[in-house]
Design a protein around this motif. Sequence first.
Motif, short mmCIF file in Angstrom:
data_model
loop_
_atom_site.label_atom_id
_atom_site.label_comp_id
_atom_site.label_asym_id
_atom_site.label_seq_id
_atom_site.Cartn_x
_atom_site.Cartn_y
_atom_site.Cartn_z
N ALA A 46 53.98 -29.91 52.11
CA ALA A 46 53.08 -29.28 51.14
C ALA A 46 53.21 -27.76 51.26
O ALA A 46 53.63 -27.24 52.30
CB ALA A 46 51.64 -29.70 51.37
N THR A 47 52.89 -27.08 50.20
CA THR A 47 52.81 -25.63 50.20
C THR A 47 51.36 -25.23 49.95
O THR A 47 50.76 -25.65 48.96
CB THR A 47 53.71 -25.02 49.11
N VAL A 48 50.80 -24.46 50.88
CA VAL A 48 49.43 -23.97 50.75
C VAL A 48 49.50 -22.59 50.12
O VAL A 48 50.22 -21.71 50.60
CB VAL A 48 48.73 -23.91 52.12
N ILE A 49 48.75 -22.40 49.03
CA ILE A 49 48.79 -21.16 48.27
C ILE A 49 47.43 -20.47 48.32
O ILE A 49 46.40 -21.10 48.06
CB ILE A 49 49.17 -21.43 46.80
N PHE A 50 47.44 -19.19 48.63
CA PHE A 50 46.23 -18.37 48.61
C PHE A 50 46.38 -17.39 47.45
O PHE A 50 47.22 -16.48 47.49
CB PHE A 50 46.06 -17.62 49.93
N SER A 51 45.59 -17.59 46.40
CA SER A 51 45.70 -16.78 45.18
C SER A 51 44.61 -15.72 45.13
O SER A 51 43.45 -15.99 45.47
CB SER A 51 45.59 -17.68 43.95
N LYS A 52 44.98 -14.52 44.70
CA LYS A 52 44.00 -13.45 44.55
C LYS A 52 43.00 -13.77 43.44
O LYS A 52 41.90 -13.19 43.41
CB LYS A 52 44.71 -12.13 44.25
N ASN A 53 43.37 -14.66 42.53
CA ASN A 53 42.46 -15.09 41.46
C ASN A 53 41.61 -16.24 41.99
O ASN A 53 42.05 -17.38 42.02
CB ASN A 53 43.26 -15.53 40.24
N TYR A 54 40.41 -15.92 42.43
CA TYR A 54 39.56 -16.94 43.05
C TYR A 54 38.43 -17.43 42.17
O TYR A 54 37.71 -18.36 42.53
CB TYR A 54 38.97 -16.40 44.37
N ASP A 55 38.23 -16.82 40.99
CA ASP A 55 37.08 -17.22 40.19
C ASP A 55 37.45 -17.97 38.92
O ASP A 55 36.58 -18.28 38.10
CB ASP A 55 36.19 -16.01 39.86
#
Length: 370
Positions: free
Chosen positions: A124-133
């Motif tokens: 799996a690839t875990v993604i942390f996006s700056k767009n959180y809302d």
Amino acid sequence: MKKSYSAISAMMLIAIFFISNSTFAQLDFLPRGSQTAKVSQRIGNTDVTIVYSRPSVNDREVWGALVPYGMNNLGFGTATESPWRAGANENTIFKASDDLTIGGKTLPAGKYGLHMIVNEDNTATVIFSKNYDAWGSYFYEPSEDALRVDVEAKEIAHVEQLTYTFNEVDATSAVASLNWEKKQIPFKVETDVTNNVLADIRQKLQTSPGFNRQTWEQAANYAQNNGGDLDEALGWVDAAIAGQFFSQKTFNNLSIKSQILTKQGKTAEAEALMKEALPLGTVFQVHGYGRQLIGQGKNAEALEVFKWNVKNHKDTWPVHYGLARGYSAVGDNKSTIKHLKIAMGNAPAQANKDRVAANIAKAEKGEAIN
């Protein structure tokens, strides 16, 4: 007449639309099928939090079906290809109060949308996006990625409701895991606890905690025990000792300064400082210092400290118990037994007497008591 009717109809439809949306907003507090949850873990002084919604398996096929493998066009929003939102309903939110290291890469402190690409080959690839809302991952944009980390998924026992956990927690890290159906997707989060704490200390020394001596002592002690800058630690403890309105020379802050000087290789200065500290210490502080010296293998120096305690706090508990330890450290068993028997007479409680008695039994067999 038809135009008028059409205009009225259009106005009614617009009104119904706004009423519907207003009603939806007002009833957003109603219970959901996939209820919201939050899990947090403190690592040192860093808080890591995941806020998510918890769908159930409910006898459905999850991986490759309910959660499609890879990136997918979800048929809504602006994204042509979207990862999974790693939960249900809104974006899953990942928050960290300090910078983290995940998969050898830095994730700055902040708030992120947490997404995942789940693959058929158990990766799996875990993604942390700056767009959180944004809602879910319908508006996912790769250019907004703050970090991507590839991980291995694991097979686990059945978990009905999607659950995030923090496992394998230690002083500087924890493993965050998504657990659902029979799959676990873990990723390790690490943080530089010492630097985080020292940064927090520097800030707090400029605010109300910085207006008392104990804060400066604690700051210096933390720095010297956790790999901080020794010159900075020395400056902090010097402020506690003299020069400020709250300063006061005490056994504690002289002892901290002595330890810093020892680590700087200034052994003579450190020893002189402890001689200055002894008259400022309580019987228990001096006793503790003697035991500390034994722990460092400085047995002769420890014996002298215990003798000083006996002389200056005559017949007070635990001076003779300490002196017995000092004599045992240098191999004088006869004197050890002598002072243990005196200590038995001034032990303040049965628990103390029991410990002394146990050591008398050891010493009478010729065994060391430290």
